[in-house]
Enzyme design. Sequence first.
Site, PDB file in Angstrom:
ATOM      1  N   ARG A 172     -17.132  28.917   6.356  1.00 47.96           N
ATOM      2  CA  ARG A 172     -17.299  27.519   6.907  1.00 47.96           C
ATOM      3  C   ARG A 172     -19.059  27.689   7.743  1.00 47.96           C
ATOM      4  O   ARG A 172     -19.973  27.085   7.366  1.00 47.96           O
ATOM      5  CB  ARG A 172     -16.407  27.041   7.961  1.00 47.96           C
TER       6      ARG A 172
ATOM      7  N   GLN B  86      -4.213  -2.112   5.349  1.00 45.50           N
ATOM      8  CA  GLN B  86      -3.304  -0.963   5.887  1.00 45.50           C
ATOM      9  C   GLN B  86      -2.789  -1.119   7.056  1.00 45.50           C
ATOM     10  O   GLN B  86      -3.604   0.102   7.473  1.00 45.50           O
ATOM     11  CB  GLN B  86      -3.671   0.192   5.038  1.00 45.50           C
TER      12      GLN B  86
ATOM     13  N   ASP C 280       1.228  -1.103   0.035  1.00 44.78           N
ATOM     14  CA  ASP C 280      -0.093  -0.326  -0.022  1.00 44.78           C
ATOM     15  C   ASP C 280       0.881   1.430   0.024  1.00 44.78           C
ATOM     16  O   ASP C 280       0.741   1.954   0.691  1.00 44.78           O
ATOM     17  CB  ASP C 280      -1.069   0.494   1.193  1.00 44.78           C
TER      18      ASP C 280
HETATM   19 ZN    ZN Z   1      -6.313  -1.777  -1.783  1.00 44.80          ZN
END
Ligand code: ZN
Length: 534
Positions: free
Chosen positions: A359, A249, A42
């Site tokens: 905002r 991950q 990753d």
């Molecule tokens: Zn992936």
Amino acid sequence: MHFIQPAVYLLLSIALVGCTSAPVSGPEKDKTYRITVMHTNDHHGRFWKNSEGEYGMAARKTVIDRIRDDVAANGGYSLLLDGGDVNTGIPESDLQDAVPDFKGMNLLGYQAMAVGNHEFDKPRAVLEMQRQLAQFPMLSANIYEHGERLFAPYKIFNLGGVRVGVMGLTTEDTYKMVHPDHVANVEFRSVIAEATQVVPELRRQADVVIAATHMGHYENGHHGTQAMGDVEMARAVNGIDLVVGGHSQNPACMKAENVLDRAYVPASACTPDRQNGTWIVQAHEWGKYVGRADFEYRNGNFKLVHYALIPVNLKSAPQIPQVAEDPTMLTLLSPYQAFGQRQLGLDIGETDRRLEGERAILRTRPAAMGTLVARAMMEKTKADFAVINAGGVRDSLAAGKITYKDVLKVHPFGNTLVTVDFTGTEVMAYLNVVAQMTPGSGAFAQFAGIRLDIVHGAVTHASLQGLPIESGRMYRLVVNSFQAAGGDGYPPLTNHPSFVNTRFVDADVLRAYIAAHSPLKASDFESNEAVLRR
Ligand SMILES: [Zn+2]
């Protein structure tokens, strides 16, 4: 057909003999072989270090070279593998189709990688270019096109006489995570079925079997609504020594059997998962770590003797001395980084006046930035209407030139666009939930394509292009992936039968819209009468 001249043939033979000095007959009896597997996964476009000086391929090279030298000095052999998803995540990499990342992997000496779902984020021509560029195989046994494997299922390495087979596997979820055009005619077949077939085939030719996978490591196999990961595969398929994983991950470090160490501290000891005699490793993400698994092979026995996740200049591991960046890698990558930075600073378009995205305003009433973002989403996906949570729009655009950097301030999260096809009845039910989002909160909705009358939080009238919503007609809605997942209290859409995650990244979509429609006229977005509240 090419005919090789005898003299050339002779030279080739000598060359081949010269580089196949290692025995091909297999390992010797009663001899102990040291084999070290290094791994990452990753990478997601992180060829360059971050603003804190963490990770990056130049420092990674220093770490990997040191391990290689250390292993060789002890008479061992090393293998460098990656668990996939090299692509997508950093604009400097994305806008160069991950060319710097693959070139960096070549220089690092990667020997194989699993194909990840994000390798399909760009059109297929980009993936083909990357395959050509990579000086190592991209492996996947379970991806088929027109009934044939799209990638090599495995590769066998001879490490001093020990034959190590590395197979690749890719998450079955890929087809629903990428643009349908990129996987037309492509099938992501059952990882268990393919591994069950490939592992015995590999076992006949290799002494050690490794799976480089992009399927995710889920504690005790609890993969929820996602496709199954490494744990279930290892339980179901016998004969895999090691899984080098990716996709979820996380550092695959265990506290106890089937209990993940969710509070893993960088530079502390890491015990990899083990299922059915198979070790499972994963090195978190982005090149934050290089995983190092030291094995000994003796008489058919492949034993893990030491494992570590080695942090690459992580601020959260201050006790580990910083490593210097490798100068060769810096020379290779610096031009790409400079080009990427220049591109981000270039004008992509302009606006005649400021587009309001303050905002407090975005969260209480229709505002120009809300309308702009929602229209960009609609145009990209050909949706009938768009709903965006105010919290998903983070900045205004000042009058004058607009750069990609400005756009990234509006959309820093990298959310993707999601569509569903609703009946008119479903549209009204959805809008009635959305209309109740509290003003002042990030959930407050901005719209495009639809005109609503909202009275005391209830939608009394809704029309598209001047026509009232009809209960039996179909309408396409586009939202971002955060809203679709139920973020900010939006009705979850991920289980709707028509749910599609287009994987178009919001910032990219807005950039393209601004480029196509510049110069923007602020009044086109301010005079939004989409919502009448009484
Ligand atoms: Zn992936």
